[in-house]
Design a protein around this motif. Structure first.
Motif: not given
Length: 488
Positions: A368-372, A404-411, A452-455
């Protein structure tokens, strides 16, 4: 730190063990378990150290049996305020254990009651005040599943810490001032396969690890000691085991700022769970574990007697700690606390994370949403950020309950970051842009220059902390919020 096997438990007729061991409480639900935040004294290489701890009915740590509620009365016997986070559990937000979010810290002498349905698995509990966690205000929290009682196996807990005799404030001053970084530019090793000897990059000099032409930072402080169940390798815990027996080793990295490789040496192991969630078994003898993470290893012991060290190797360095599994009468030889060679960097290519497949996947659905979230920072000045901001200037991740949120951690920094989300268990669904059906976790390690992307399925409408579990990073502001609102 050992837990009796089912067979041993029935034979002994005992329900509680002393400090290096954890209790197996009776199934009765009343009265609540008493837990105290208290001072204690350790002998660390012959030197007395006054530290904090979490003392239950039979020493440090708690064990709950299947169906047993988490009913705990926590008393602060310290002379400073404190609060405890139940890491890996999903309590009501008011019981989550973060200062003033929403409940204030416990004043000295205050008691607070907790009551919720716990999640099974290998978890832990610790102060959510970084300097207190650095003073070892932490302990195992094991919630057993029905199969744990049915299986005829011995359970052993390996609880890892890094430790300094200096006050945490002084340690932080040294780190932030750039004086605690003897190993800041760490090892040449790559992530490698989990069962390999750690991977590596042939021909590259140790201490000159580079990624994309930049030096990789591994350790930003040289601690005085590295502890396994409150002991060093000068006097390790020797855990009695049976010939031909089976061990479930529950490993918890409670260190403030140290990634460890868990090395079973001559004992082949199978990684069967991470962060309290089952995974398809992965065979090997060396597995990496970042701060805040847990892993369960299943080990089948040889039919003949012997003594087998299980070591925790400091990433990018020679220091190590550990325990020894030994059959009755076996010779236990001295183990040097310094290895001959530095251990490699952990999972720089995300090889270990990529191999993990959950046994409890989230339902397949569109996000439903995505965020980096951009993870940044540097050693000098010592500042660590999420989306370029420190805590107090942060921009929360927002969702509605049930989304449902897809969250991407970009280091984009040159240090790895173990990112921990309160109140939720997510699933790893992507590494460096490649989709995977990865592990269920609450803490995921994001190496330098990686994503790394998590749901996440958003839970209770509340403000949940989301932060790096490297304590000096957290202490300098590497935290934001996952703000969940009520569904429309």
């Amino acid at each position: 730190m050992t837990i009796l096997s089912r067979r041993g438990f029935l034979a002994a007729g005992a329900s509680a063990l002393t400090l290096p061991c954890l209790p197996r409480p009776a199934l009765a639900q009343t009265p609540p378990i008493s837990l105290a935040a208290a001072r204690r004294t350790l002998d660390i290489d012959g030197r007395a150290a006054t530290v904090f701890g979490l003392s239950g009915p039979a020493g440090q740590g708690l064990i709950l049996d299947p169906g047993q509620r988490f009913r705990v009365d926590l008393t602060n016997t310290l002379d400073v305020a404190t609060i405890v986070h139940w890491h890996g559990q999903i309590p009501p937000n008011a019981q989550d254990g973060v200062p003033d979010a929403p409940m204030p810290a416990l004043a000295p002498g205050e008691t607070r009651s907790y009551d919720f349905d716990p999640r099974p698995g290998t978890h832990w509990m610790h102060s959510h005040i970084p300097t207190q966690e650095m003073q070892l205000l932490a302990a195992p929290l094991i919630v057993r599943a029905p199969e744990d009682l049915a299986e005829d196996r011995q359970e052993v807990v390996l609880f890892l810490h890094d430790f300094s005799f200096k006050a945490p404030k002084e340690v932080l001053e040294e780190i932030t001032g750039g004086h605690g970084m003897a190993h800041a530019h760490g090892s040449a090793g790559g992530g490698g396969e989990p069962g390999a000897a750690g991977g590596g990059m042939e021909g590259m000099a140790m201490g000159d690890m580079a990624m994309g032409g930049m030096a990789m930072d591994l350790n930003d402080y040289d601690w005085d000691a590295y502890l396994a169940n409150d002991r060093t390798l000068t006097d390790p815990e020797v855990v009695p085991v049976e010939r031909g027996g089976r061990v479930r080793l529950r490993v918890i990295n409670a260190a403030a700022a140290t990634v460890f490789w868990i090395d079973t040496g001559g004992l082949p192991a199978r990684l069967v769970a991470v962060d309290g969630h089952g995974v398809e078994p992965v065979a090997g003898t060396r597995f990496g574990l970042a701060m805040g993470q847990r892993m369960d290893l299943q080990i089948d012991l040889p039919a003949e007697g012997g003594a087998w060290p299980v070591l925790a190797l400091r990433e990018g360095a020679r220091e190590r700690t550990g325990i020894v599994l030994a059959t009755p009468g076996a010779e236990v030889r001295r183990i040097e606390p310094q290895a001959e060679a530095e251990a490699p960097a952990f999972d720089t290519d995300l090889a270990q994370e990529s191999r993990l497949v959950t046994r409890d996947p989230l339902p397949v659905r569109a996000a439903d949403r995505s965020r980096v979230l951009m993870l940044g920072g540097s050693m000098q000045p010592y500042v660590w950020t999420i989306d370029g901001a420190t805590w107090g200037r942060h921009s929360p991740v927002e969702a509605a309950s049930g989304e449902r949120v897809d969250l991407s951690f970009h280091n984009m920094s040159m240090m790895g970051h173990p990112m921990h989300l309160h109140g939720h268990a997510f699933q790893v669904i992507g590494v460096n842009g490649k989709a995977i059906a990865g592990a269920r976790r609450d803490t995921v390690y994001v190496p330098p220059m990686s994503m790394v992307t998590v749901a996440i399925d958003a839970g209770e409408a509340a403000r949940w902390m989301l932060h790096c579990h490297h304590m000096p990073h957290l202490a300098t502001g590497m935290m934001t919020e996952f703000v969940v609102t009520a569904a429309a």
